[in-house]
Scaffold this motif. Sequence first.
Motif, PDB file in Angstrom:
ATOM      1  N   LEU A   1       0.827  -1.204   0.000  1.00 38.30           N
ATOM      2  CA  LEU A   1       0.000   0.000   0.000  1.00 38.30           C
ATOM      3  C   LEU A   1       0.865   1.259   0.000  1.00 38.30           C
ATOM      4  CD1 LEU A   1      -2.504  -1.032   2.843  1.00 38.30           C
ATOM      5  CD2 LEU A   1      -2.593  -1.632   0.403  1.00 38.30           C
ATOM      6  N   LYS A   2       0.346   2.288  -0.646  1.00 36.56           N
ATOM      7  CA  LYS A   2       0.903   3.631  -0.542  1.00 36.56           C
ATOM      8  C   LYS A   2      -0.202   4.498   0.053  1.00 36.56           C
ATOM      9  CE  LYS A   2       4.266   3.258  -4.302  1.00 36.56           C
ATOM     10  NZ  LYS A   2       4.769   3.823  -5.590  1.00 36.56           N
ATOM     11  N   ARG A   3      -0.253   4.486   1.358  1.00 43.76           N
ATOM     12  CA  ARG A   3      -1.379   5.109   2.050  1.00 43.76           C
ATOM     13  C   ARG A   3      -1.480   6.596   1.776  1.00 43.76           C
ATOM     14  NH1 ARG A   3      -2.745   2.132   7.697  1.00 43.76           N
ATOM     15  NH2 ARG A   3      -1.561   0.211   7.436  1.00 43.76           N
ATOM     16  N   ALA A   4      -0.339   7.276   1.676  1.00 46.48           N
ATOM     17  CA  ALA A   4      -0.371   8.723   1.452  1.00 46.48           C
ATOM     18  C   ALA A   4      -1.072   9.067   0.144  1.00 46.48           C
ATOM     19  CB  ALA A   4       1.050   9.283   1.449  1.00 46.48           C
ATOM     20  N   ASN A   5      -1.013   8.154  -0.819  1.00 46.30           N
ATOM     21  CA  ASN A   5      -1.656   8.374  -2.123  1.00 46.30           C
ATOM     22  C   ASN A   5      -2.981   7.622  -2.247  1.00 46.30           C
ATOM     23  OD1 ASN A   5       0.579   9.903  -2.918  1.00 46.30           O
ATOM     24  ND2 ASN A   5       1.639   8.112  -3.741  1.00 46.30           N
ATOM     25  N   HIS A   6      -3.445   7.014  -1.147  1.00 44.30           N
ATOM     26  CA  HIS A   6      -4.682   6.210  -1.176  1.00 44.30           C
ATOM     27  C   HIS A   6      -4.602   5.160  -2.289  1.00 44.30           C
ATOM     28  CE1 HIS A   6      -6.274   9.265   1.516  1.00 44.30           C
ATOM     29  NE2 HIS A   6      -6.002  10.193   0.615  1.00 44.30           N
ATOM     30  N   CYS A   7      -3.469   4.482  -2.354  1.00 47.32           N
ATOM     31  CA  CYS A   7      -3.215   3.564  -3.475  1.00 47.32           C
ATOM     32  C   CYS A   7      -2.913   2.147  -2.988  1.00 47.32           C
ATOM     33  CB  CYS A   7      -2.032   4.088  -4.291  1.00 47.32           C
ATOM     34  SG  CYS A   7      -1.549   3.022  -5.671  1.00 47.32           S
ATOM     35  N   LEU A   8      -3.628   1.187  -3.552  1.00 47.93           N
ATOM     36  CA  LEU A   8      -3.233  -0.213  -3.426  1.00 47.93           C
ATOM     37  C   LEU A   8      -2.252  -0.430  -4.572  1.00 47.93           C
ATOM     38  CD1 LEU A   8      -5.579  -3.323  -2.999  1.00 47.93           C
ATOM     39  CD2 LEU A   8      -3.366  -3.368  -4.120  1.00 47.93           C
ATOM     40  N   ASP A   9      -0.963  -0.410  -4.253  1.00 46.10           N
ATOM     41  CA  ASP A   9       0.045  -0.379  -5.301  1.00 46.10           C
ATOM     42  C   ASP A   9       0.280  -1.737  -5.948  1.00 46.10           C
ATOM     43  OD1 ASP A   9       2.015   1.265  -6.738  1.00 46.10           O
ATOM     44  OD2 ASP A   9       3.491  -0.049  -5.788  1.00 46.10           O
ATOM     45  N   GLN A  10       0.321  -2.803  -5.136  1.00 48.84           N
ATOM     46  CA  GLN A  10       0.559  -4.147  -5.679  1.00 48.84           C
ATOM     47  C   GLN A  10      -0.221  -5.167  -4.867  1.00 48.84           C
ATOM     48  OE1 GLN A  10       2.305  -4.428  -8.455  1.00 48.84           O
ATOM     49  NE2 GLN A  10       3.153  -2.355  -8.442  1.00 48.84           N
ATOM     50  N   LEU A  11      -0.769  -6.146  -5.558  1.00 48.40           N
ATOM     51  CA  LEU A  11      -1.391  -7.293  -4.911  1.00 48.40           C
ATOM     52  C   LEU A  11      -1.125  -8.503  -5.794  1.00 48.40           C
ATOM     53  CD1 LEU A  11      -3.155  -8.737  -2.825  1.00 48.40           C
ATOM     54  CD2 LEU A  11      -5.176  -7.930  -4.055  1.00 48.40           C
ATOM     55  N   PHE A  12      -0.280  -9.405  -5.315  1.00 51.08           N
ATOM     56  CA  PHE A  12       0.086 -10.576  -6.111  1.00 51.08           C
ATOM     57  C   PHE A  12       0.003 -11.837  -5.267  1.00 51.08           C
ATOM     58  CE2 PHE A  12       1.929  -7.394  -8.919  1.00 51.08           C
ATOM     59  CZ  PHE A  12       1.654  -7.929 -10.167  1.00 51.08           C
ATOM     60  N   ILE A  13      -0.484 -12.899  -5.899  1.00 52.85           N
ATOM     61  CA  ILE A  13      -0.622 -14.205  -5.259  1.00 52.85           C
ATOM     62  C   ILE A  13       0.186 -15.209  -6.062  1.00 52.85           C
ATOM     63  CG2 ILE A  13      -2.239 -15.976  -4.465  1.00 52.85           C
ATOM     64  CD1 ILE A  13      -2.604 -13.201  -3.179  1.00 52.85           C
ATOM     65  N   ALA A  14       0.901 -16.103  -5.365  1.00 47.94           N
ATOM     66  CA  ALA A  14       1.645 -17.160  -6.049  1.00 47.94           C
ATOM     67  C   ALA A  14       0.678 -17.973  -6.907  1.00 47.94           C
ATOM     68  CB  ALA A  14       2.336 -18.064  -5.030  1.00 47.94           C
ATOM     69  N   PRO A  15       1.071 -18.315  -8.142  1.00 46.25           N
ATOM     70  CA  PRO A  15       0.164 -19.079  -9.019  1.00 46.25           C
ATOM     71  C   PRO A  15      -0.410 -20.325  -8.362  1.00 46.25           C
ATOM     72  CG  PRO A  15       2.064 -18.317 -10.263  1.00 46.25           C
ATOM     73  CD  PRO A  15       2.341 -17.982  -8.815  1.00 46.25           C
ATOM     74  N   ARG A  16       0.386 -21.028  -7.564  1.00 42.87           N
ATOM     75  CA  ARG A  16      -0.080 -22.265  -6.926  1.00 42.87           C
ATOM     76  C   ARG A  16      -1.089 -22.006  -5.812  1.00 42.87           C
ATOM     77  NH1 ARG A  16       4.698 -20.665  -5.497  1.00 42.87           N
ATOM     78  NH2 ARG A  16       5.408 -20.558  -3.329  1.00 42.87           N
ATOM     79  N   ALA A  17      -1.216 -20.750  -5.366  1.00 46.00           N
ATOM     80  CA  ALA A  17      -2.122 -20.430  -4.257  1.00 46.00           C
ATOM     81  C   ALA A  17      -3.321 -19.604  -4.693  1.00 46.00           C
ATOM     82  CB  ALA A  17      -1.351 -19.687  -3.167  1.00 46.00           C
ATOM     83  N   LYS A  18      -3.510 -19.434  -6.008  1.00 44.24           N
ATOM     84  CA  LYS A  18      -4.663 -18.669  -6.479  1.00 44.24           C
ATOM     85  C   LYS A  18      -5.952 -19.429  -6.185  1.00 44.24           C
ATOM     86  CE  LYS A  18      -2.390 -15.995 -10.125  1.00 44.24           C
ATOM     87  NZ  LYS A  18      -2.318 -15.707 -11.576  1.00 44.24           N
ATOM     88  N   ARG A  19      -7.029 -18.674  -6.047  1.00 35.82           N
ATOM     89  CA  ARG A  19      -8.356 -19.220  -5.744  1.00 35.82           C
ATOM     90  C   ARG A  19      -8.376 -19.951  -4.410  1.00 35.82           C
ATOM     91  NH1 ARG A  19      -7.404 -19.330 -10.953  1.00 35.82           N
ATOM     92  NH2 ARG A  19      -6.288 -21.306 -10.838  1.00 35.82           N
ATOM     93  N   SER A  20      -7.506 -19.522  -3.486  1.00 36.41           N
ATOM     94  CA  SER A  20      -7.458 -20.109  -2.151  1.00 36.41           C
ATOM     95  C   SER A  20      -8.061 -19.181  -1.108  1.00 36.41           C
ATOM     96  CB  SER A  20      -6.009 -20.413  -1.760  1.00 36.41           C
ATOM     97  OG  SER A  20      -5.262 -19.209  -1.666  1.00 36.41           O
ATOM     98  N   GLY A  21      -8.428 -17.953  -1.517  1.00 36.29           N
ATOM     99  CA  GLY A  21      -8.966 -16.982  -0.573  1.00 36.29           C
ATOM    100  C   GLY A  21      -7.940 -16.001  -0.061  1.00 36.29           C
TER     101      GLY A  21
END
Length: 202
Positions: free
Chosen positions: A119-139
């Motif tokens: 997060l870049k809170r000062a800019n109200h930005c969710l800058d990156q969100l990444f999940i390992a391919p093997r853990a996708k659709r796990s919640g």
Amino acid sequence: MGGRPEKPGASGAAQPLPDIRLVEHRRHSCYELVASLTIILSADSFMFRAMTPMIRPFRQQDADKLAVLWHESWRSTGVQASSQTSLAQLRHRVSLELSDGWDVTVAEYEGDLLGFVALKRANHCLDQLFIAPRAKRSGIGRELFGLAKRAMPQGFWLRAAAENGEARAFYEAVGMKLVRIEPHPKHGHRTAIYVIGDLGLA
């Protein structure tokens, strides 16, 4: 006498009936095969549904693992721009972003990083969100996204590659609204700007 029962055929001649034991054997074998295939195909997803990853703040010793996760997940999207970014470049960027105030939380399971949100809170930005391919659709993605919502309750925005259909479907499913499509300010590829909350973006 003592043989299999017979039934009349179309010509009137007696035809042998199938051995009921053989029919039952084949039916149960078929059920066992389907069950085995179901177990094999669902093993990975079951493992990740059953586990409980630790959601915790980033530690400096996570930097190398985080860069590997970021690179692996970014490349797995198939987005053309991802092929232009090396692991070394992302590792360097991790250091730069951390020194510039990145607020990072990771999902860890038995020492393995499975996802992260930055997060870049000062800019109200969710800058990156990444999940390992093997853990996708796990919640894990929804859990990390929920953390971003709690950290920035007034709302936030993010940028996603326009051709990354999987990511865009996820953000729309969790309530984000598409604002516009525009070129990436540094790399030039088309990106989708999403927002949640009332930030006055247009």
